[in-house]
Enzyme design. Structure first.
Site, PDB file in Angstrom:
ATOM      1  N   LYS A  26      -2.164 -22.751 -41.836  1.00  0.00           N
ATOM      2  CA  LYS A  26      -2.587 -21.623 -42.228  1.00  0.00           C
ATOM      3  C   LYS A  26      -2.335 -21.341 -43.563  1.00  0.00           C
ATOM      4  O   LYS A  26      -3.437 -20.864 -44.162  1.00  0.00           O
ATOM      5  CB  LYS A  26      -2.040 -20.527 -41.166  1.00  0.00           C
ATOM      6  CG  LYS A  26      -2.719 -19.190 -41.166  1.00  0.00           C
ATOM      7  CD  LYS A  26      -2.218 -17.951 -40.362  1.00  0.00           C
ATOM      8  CE  LYS A  26      -2.446 -18.349 -38.808  1.00  0.00           C
ATOM      9  NZ  LYS A  26      -1.257 -18.918 -38.120  1.00  0.00           N
ATOM     10  N   ARG A 120       2.330 -13.790 -40.174  1.00  0.00           N
ATOM     11  CA  ARG A 120       1.668 -14.812 -39.656  1.00  0.00           C
ATOM     12  C   ARG A 120       2.396 -16.205 -39.533  1.00  0.00           C
ATOM     13  O   ARG A 120       2.881 -16.636 -40.487  1.00  0.00           O
ATOM     14  CB  ARG A 120       0.249 -15.062 -39.975  1.00  0.00           C
ATOM     15  CG  ARG A 120      -0.591 -13.621 -39.906  1.00  0.00           C
ATOM     16  CD  ARG A 120      -1.817 -14.046 -40.690  1.00  0.00           C
ATOM     17  NE  ARG A 120      -2.910 -12.903 -40.931  1.00  0.00           N
ATOM     18  CZ  ARG A 120      -3.686 -12.578 -39.956  1.00  0.00           C
ATOM     19  NH1 ARG A 120      -3.937 -13.290 -38.771  1.00  0.00           N
ATOM     20  NH2 ARG A 120      -4.437 -11.592 -39.858  1.00  0.00           N
ATOM     21  N   GLY A 135      -3.672 -19.427 -31.800  1.00  0.00           N
ATOM     22  CA  GLY A 135      -3.068 -18.685 -30.827  1.00  0.00           C
ATOM     23  C   GLY A 135      -1.687 -19.288 -30.294  1.00  0.00           C
ATOM     24  O   GLY A 135      -1.216 -18.547 -29.186  1.00  0.00           O
ATOM     25  N   GLN A 186       1.187 -11.031 -45.696  1.00  0.00           N
ATOM     26  CA  GLN A 186      -0.219 -10.727 -46.334  1.00  0.00           C
ATOM     27  C   GLN A 186      -0.166  -9.300 -46.071  1.00  0.00           C
ATOM     28  O   GLN A 186       0.028  -8.523 -45.202  1.00  0.00           O
ATOM     29  CB  GLN A 186      -1.513 -11.455 -45.860  1.00  0.00           C
ATOM     30  CG  GLN A 186      -1.798 -12.572 -46.377  1.00  0.00           C
ATOM     31  CD  GLN A 186      -3.091 -13.279 -45.517  1.00  0.00           C
ATOM     32  OE1 GLN A 186      -2.929 -13.382 -44.321  1.00  0.00           O
ATOM     33  NE2 GLN A 186      -4.179 -12.941 -46.371  1.00  0.00           N
ATOM     34  N   GLU A 300     -11.617 -15.693 -39.225  1.00  0.00           N
ATOM     35  CA  GLU A 300     -11.359 -14.169 -38.836  1.00  0.00           C
ATOM     36  C   GLU A 300     -11.451 -13.430 -40.113  1.00  0.00           C
ATOM     37  O   GLU A 300     -11.075 -13.701 -40.996  1.00  0.00           O
ATOM     38  CB  GLU A 300      -9.622 -14.115 -38.409  1.00  0.00           C
ATOM     39  CG  GLU A 300      -9.505 -15.136 -37.195  1.00  0.00           C
ATOM     40  CD  GLU A 300      -7.842 -14.475 -36.758  1.00  0.00           C
ATOM     41  OE1 GLU A 300      -7.220 -13.850 -37.040  1.00  0.00           O
ATOM     42  OE2 GLU A 300      -7.628 -15.561 -35.943  1.00  0.00           O
ATOM     43  N   ARG A 314     -10.041 -21.958 -39.946  1.00  0.00           N
ATOM     44  CA  ARG A 314      -9.410 -22.958 -39.425  1.00  0.00           C
ATOM     45  C   ARG A 314     -10.514 -23.883 -39.002  1.00  0.00           C
ATOM     46  O   ARG A 314     -11.750 -23.389 -38.690  1.00  0.00           O
ATOM     47  CB  ARG A 314      -8.546 -22.750 -38.182  1.00  0.00           C
ATOM     48  CG  ARG A 314      -9.165 -22.067 -37.032  1.00  0.00           C
ATOM     49  CD  ARG A 314      -8.222 -21.947 -35.939  1.00  0.00           C
ATOM     50  NE  ARG A 314      -7.147 -20.711 -36.303  1.00  0.00           N
ATOM     51  CZ  ARG A 314      -7.431 -19.756 -35.666  1.00  0.00           C
ATOM     52  NH1 ARG A 314      -8.475 -19.358 -35.192  1.00  0.00           N
ATOM     53  NH2 ARG A 314      -6.380 -18.740 -35.804  1.00  0.00           N
ATOM     54  N   HIS A 826     -23.699 -50.278 -13.605  1.00  0.00           N
ATOM     55  CA  HIS A 826     -22.849 -51.106 -12.987  1.00  0.00           C
ATOM     56  C   HIS A 826     -22.118 -50.852 -11.781  1.00  0.00           C
ATOM     57  O   HIS A 826     -22.261 -51.256 -10.451  1.00  0.00           O
ATOM     58  CB  HIS A 826     -21.781 -51.879 -13.891  1.00  0.00           C
ATOM     59  CG  HIS A 826     -22.180 -52.258 -15.051  1.00  0.00           C
ATOM     60  ND1 HIS A 826     -22.796 -53.572 -14.939  1.00  0.00           N
ATOM     61  CD2 HIS A 826     -22.200 -51.997 -16.368  1.00  0.00           C
ATOM     62  CE1 HIS A 826     -23.230 -54.059 -16.374  1.00  0.00           C
ATOM     63  NE2 HIS A 826     -22.967 -52.983 -17.132  1.00  0.00           N
TER      64      HIS A 826
END
EC number: 2.7.9.6
Length: 868
Positions: A26, A120, A135, A186, A300, A314, A826
């Site tokens: 990430k 995160r 997740g 962030q 996102e 991602r 087959h």
């Protein structure tokens, strides 16, 4: 910036995707995103994996816990649940060292300590091109103050060991001791709307269609499933579909930190979270991000004051890859694996060898092979021939192709070309109904194969690789002998003729299934019966049976000879391997281990035969089939003669019965010839790989499986190998194992599986293609690995696909259900040969039918009922 900060804290602007080992997947993606012109990424920093390593090194007990976890089966969920919880507690309780805490606090001070942040997790095995861990680790929103942020960083470190994340890594061969956790911190954005953008349609795979999911407030409402999103489909700069949901709740940030759910006013619930223009603009940003990373993205986003902020991107790892094309035109590809009854991924050497020896050009994607049928679909005559042939063999392929053709202008129209294949039910090719035709073909094939075995013995090193292309040409010459094709088609066309005419004249479905029982010369059905003869040799010797029941590896034949009766048993097994040992599950992939290389694979089947059959079963079974076929022939001819114009109909039918019994058994021989040659190639190539491994060029000889034939040649010539390429190919192969190949794939990436358009089956029944007539009820045995077979008389085999190597199991079962297959593949041919009711092409049969359930297989009408 001091040394501690440099080591443990990096600003997002300092990071790119080359630093996954330092900042996790990430973090690396966010750093790269922040460098793309026009893309707004909230400011922040990353606490590196060095910080994680420093912290966990303070807990000696953690090593022991991870060692214990490494020994746990991925299927032992209780043990994983208990151990992962213990590890999380251990990590959370470790104190953050003062110098590390100071480095983080200094980074926070640059924006003000009361600024709200999103904290995160960013694991080193996360959000990589071949595996997305969306997740599986934790994210915390609206965290305020240094103490709270440090606490949540520890929680992110601990989330590396959630039960879900551990299970995923265990199932994908990732060692829990090798992954590390970084943490992204962030600045929060407080959006009017947020959601997810898929730059390719995540359901259909279409790369030209982007999907935008949108809701009000923070994205947690969507991620947690609290609300149904608005959905916008955008293609070529235009919204082509939209669904506006009633959004009753949203998630808001609290001033003091944290979040809460709040209700949405009734008049606002039905309002779209985005305008069409905003959705189109968002997709344009997504295309820029996709271009930067070189593959479709799961993004996102947040909308603040009509500006989009990107908080994560991602790769979408669930999309099936698209074959490379030299032009920008539309293309339609048909799966080779569905025709060959092998839909598993193939390793690069296997793909390369099949392409080298194939009759037509093949394209690789996702570890599978595809044939480009665009030109054949473009002209009316060739299109009709292809659809007719596919419709007879696998209606799902035909339906998928027709779905593409219904799309206006996707396949351009061309003038008529010759038909792609003979029309089903048409007059057979003019080859005499003479067993000598088949005998001659087999003799010529055997002579060519003997010459290959003789010639390859004298070749090593570069000389071997110079020789093999010549061998491949001989391989193709044998297969493309016009008489070979005529013999195969004569049997297939006679089958179609009999089924069509006898249903028309007598109202009888699939009569050819019984008329072809115990047809002569079917090398695949003979293979299954021959293993019954091996069981006959073993059955009188209890100590041999006991010895075989304890076999755990493949080096057992010499030890077997020391047991009373073991010499005869060993000789019988070795004689069987001499004739059939080149076969294995997934045999079109030359890298798959052959029975001769892993004879232990056959032991469970032999023991089942010992237990379930009386002596002489092979001979009796063949004779019973022969008598049934003769009885059916007499019955059909008698009924025909009673019809108007009956003598003519009976005479024509008798000719077709003779024809089908002459040629239908040969249908299996060309594959036997191919696989016999493959084993010769493999033995020569692996001897070369062994020499390279002994010389230290290869870490292990099986590394050559991850090279193409040409690359293998280069390694032999230069005595050098690109170890990094091999590692990348191994990672890609593991990723491909998680993908399900479509029957039909377009150059837009759309994966089409087809559908059965039927309304003549009971409610709740599983629909498939009827390939072998009859109805049978029994216990379902869901078997994914032939080596794990444990069958009893009357069981019904349920599996993904059955190539010829599965035929030894057919003698022990009463019916067959597969997810993949067609009328002339087959498994279908052998099911008819053995008189087993069979339904193939049953979507997700191994998931929808549980092992041990009682089911009823309707082989004449093509459906399965689950009884209990």
């Amino acid at each position: 910036m001091n040394n501690v900060t440099e080591r443990y804290v990096l600003d997002l602007q300092e990071i790119d995707e080359s630093q996954v080992a330092v900042v996790g997947g990430k973090g690396a993606h966010l750093g790269s995103l922040s460098r793309i012109e026009g893309i707004r990424v909230p400011a922040g920093f990353c606490v590196t994996t060095d910080a994680y390593r420093r912290v966990v090194a303070q807990s000696p007990s953690l090593d022991a816990q991870l060692e214990e976890l490494s020994r746990v089966s991925p299927d032992d969920q209780e043990a994983i649940r208990t151990l992962s919880a213990e590890i999380r507690r251990t990590v959370e309780e470790i104190a953050v060292p003062d110098d590390l805490a100071g480095a983080i606090t200094r980074a926070l001070a640059r924006s003000g300590e009361r600024t709200a942040y999103a904290v995160r997790s960013s694991a080193t095995a996360e959000d990589l091109p071949t595996a997305s861990f969306a997740g599986q680790q934790d994210t915390y929103l609206n965290v305020v103050g240094p103490a709270a942020i440090l606490r949540h960083i520890s929680r992110c470190w601990a989330s590396l060991f959630t039960e879900r994340a551990v299970t995923y890594r265990r199932r994908n061969g990732i060692d829990d001791r090798t992954v590390r956790m970084a943490v992204v911190v962030q600045q929060m954005v407080f959006p009017h709307a947020s959601g997810i953008l898929f730059t390719a349609d995540p359901v259909s795979g279409n790369r030209t269609v982007a999907t935008v999911d949108a809701g009000f407030g923070l994205g947690e409402a969507l991620v947690s499933g609290l609300v149904n999103p608005d959905v916008f489909k955008v293609r070529h700069g235009e919204v082509v579909a939209r669904t506006i949901s009633a959004k009753q709740r949203e998630v808001h940030a609290l001033l003091a930190g944290g979040t809460r759910e709040v209700p949405i006013d009734a008049q606002r619930q039905q309002q779209p979270a985005l305008t069409d223009a905003q959705a189109v603009r968002l997709v344009e940003l997504g295309r820029r991000i996709e271009a930067r990373f070189g593959r479709p993205q799961d993004i996102e986003w947040c909308l603040v004051d009509d500006d989009f902020h990107i908080v994560q991107s991602r790769p979408i790892t669930t999309l099936f890859p698209v074959p490379e094309s030299a032009d920008q035109e539309n293309h339609v590809y048909v799966s080779v694996g569905h025709q060959q009854m092998m839909t598993d991924p193939m390793k690069p050497l296997g793909l390369s060898m099949w392409q080298q020896t194939a009759m037509v050009r093949m394209h690789e994607a996702g570890g599978r092979l595809f044939v480009d049928v665009t030109q054949r679909l473009a002209a009316p005559a060739s299109r009709a021939g292809l659809l007719d042939l596919m419709g007879r063999g696998d209606p799902l392929v035909r339906d998928a192709l027709e779905t593409v053709l219904d799309r206006e202008d996707f396949v351009p129209s061309l003038p008529d070309a010759p038909p792609a294949g003979p029309r089903a039910g048409a007059a057979p090719e003019p080859v005499a109904t003479d067993p000598a035709v088949v005998t001659g073909l087999i003799e010529r094939s055997q002579a060519s194969l003997a010459a290959l075995r003789r010639d390859v013995l004298t070749k090593t090193g570069p000389e071997l690789f110079d020789f093999l292309p010549t061998a491949f040409e001989e391989h193709k010459r044998v297969l493309t002998d016009p008489l070979n094709f005529k013999a195969i088609m004569a049997g297939m066309e006679a089958t179609w003729w009999l089924n069509d005419k006898l249903e028309e004249w007598l109202g009888e479905k699939n009569a050819a299934d019984t008329l072809t029982l115990s047809a002569p010369g079917n090398v695949t059905s003979e293979m299954g019966l021959a293993l019954l003869d091996v069981a006959d040799v073993i059955r009188p010797h209890p100590q041999v049976v006991e010895f075989l029941a304890g076999v755990e590896d493949d080096d057992f034949l010499d030890e077997l000879a020391k047991v009373p009766g073991g010499t005869e048993a060993r000789d019988a097994i070795e004689a069987y391997l001499d004739r059939y040992g080149m076969r294995c599950v997934g045999e079109i992939d030359i890298t798959r281990p052959r029975w001769s290389e892993r004879p232990g694979t056959l032991v469970p089947v032999i023991l089942d035969n010992v237990r379930n059959f009386e002596p002489g079963a092979a001979r009796r079974r063949f004779e019973q089939g022969l008598q049934q076929a003769r009885k059916k022939e007499q019955e059909v001819l008698s009924r025909l003669r009673a019809l108007p114009d009956g003598e003519r109909k009976a005479d024509e039918t008798k000719g077709m019965i003779d024809r089908v019994r002459t040629f239908i058994g040969y249908r299996e021989y060309p594959k036997y010839d191919i696989i016999s040659r493959y084993f010769v190639y493999k033995q020569a190539l692996m001897a070369e790989a062994e020499r390279l491994a002994q010389a230290g060029v290869l870490a292990e000889k099986e590394d050559v499986f991850y090279l193409t034939f040409e690359e293998f040649h280069d390694v032999v010539r230069t005595r050098q190998i690109d170890d990094r390429l091999v590692r990348q190919r191994k990672d890609a192969f593991r990723a491909y194992q998680a993908l399900t190949p479509p029957r039909v794939l377009t150059s837009d990436g759309e994966a089409l599986t087809g559908a059965y358009r039927r309304d003549d089956v009971p409610d709740g029944a599983l629909i498939g293609l009827p390939v072998s007539t009859g109805t049978v009820e029994g216990r379902a045995r869901v078997i994914l690995d032939m080596a794990e077979a444990d069958l009893e008389a009357g069981d019904i085999l349920v599996t993904t696909f059955t190539d010829p190597s599965w035929s030894p199991l057919f003698v022990a079962v009463a019916g067959l259900v597969t997810e993949v297959g067609g009328l002339m593949t087959h498994g279908a041919v052998i099911a008819r040969e053995y008189g087993l009711p069979a339904v193939v092409g049953v979507e997700q049969a191994t998931r929808r039918i549980r092992d041990g359930q009682r089911i009823r297989v309707h082989g004449t009408d093509g459906y399965i009922e689950i009884l209990s």
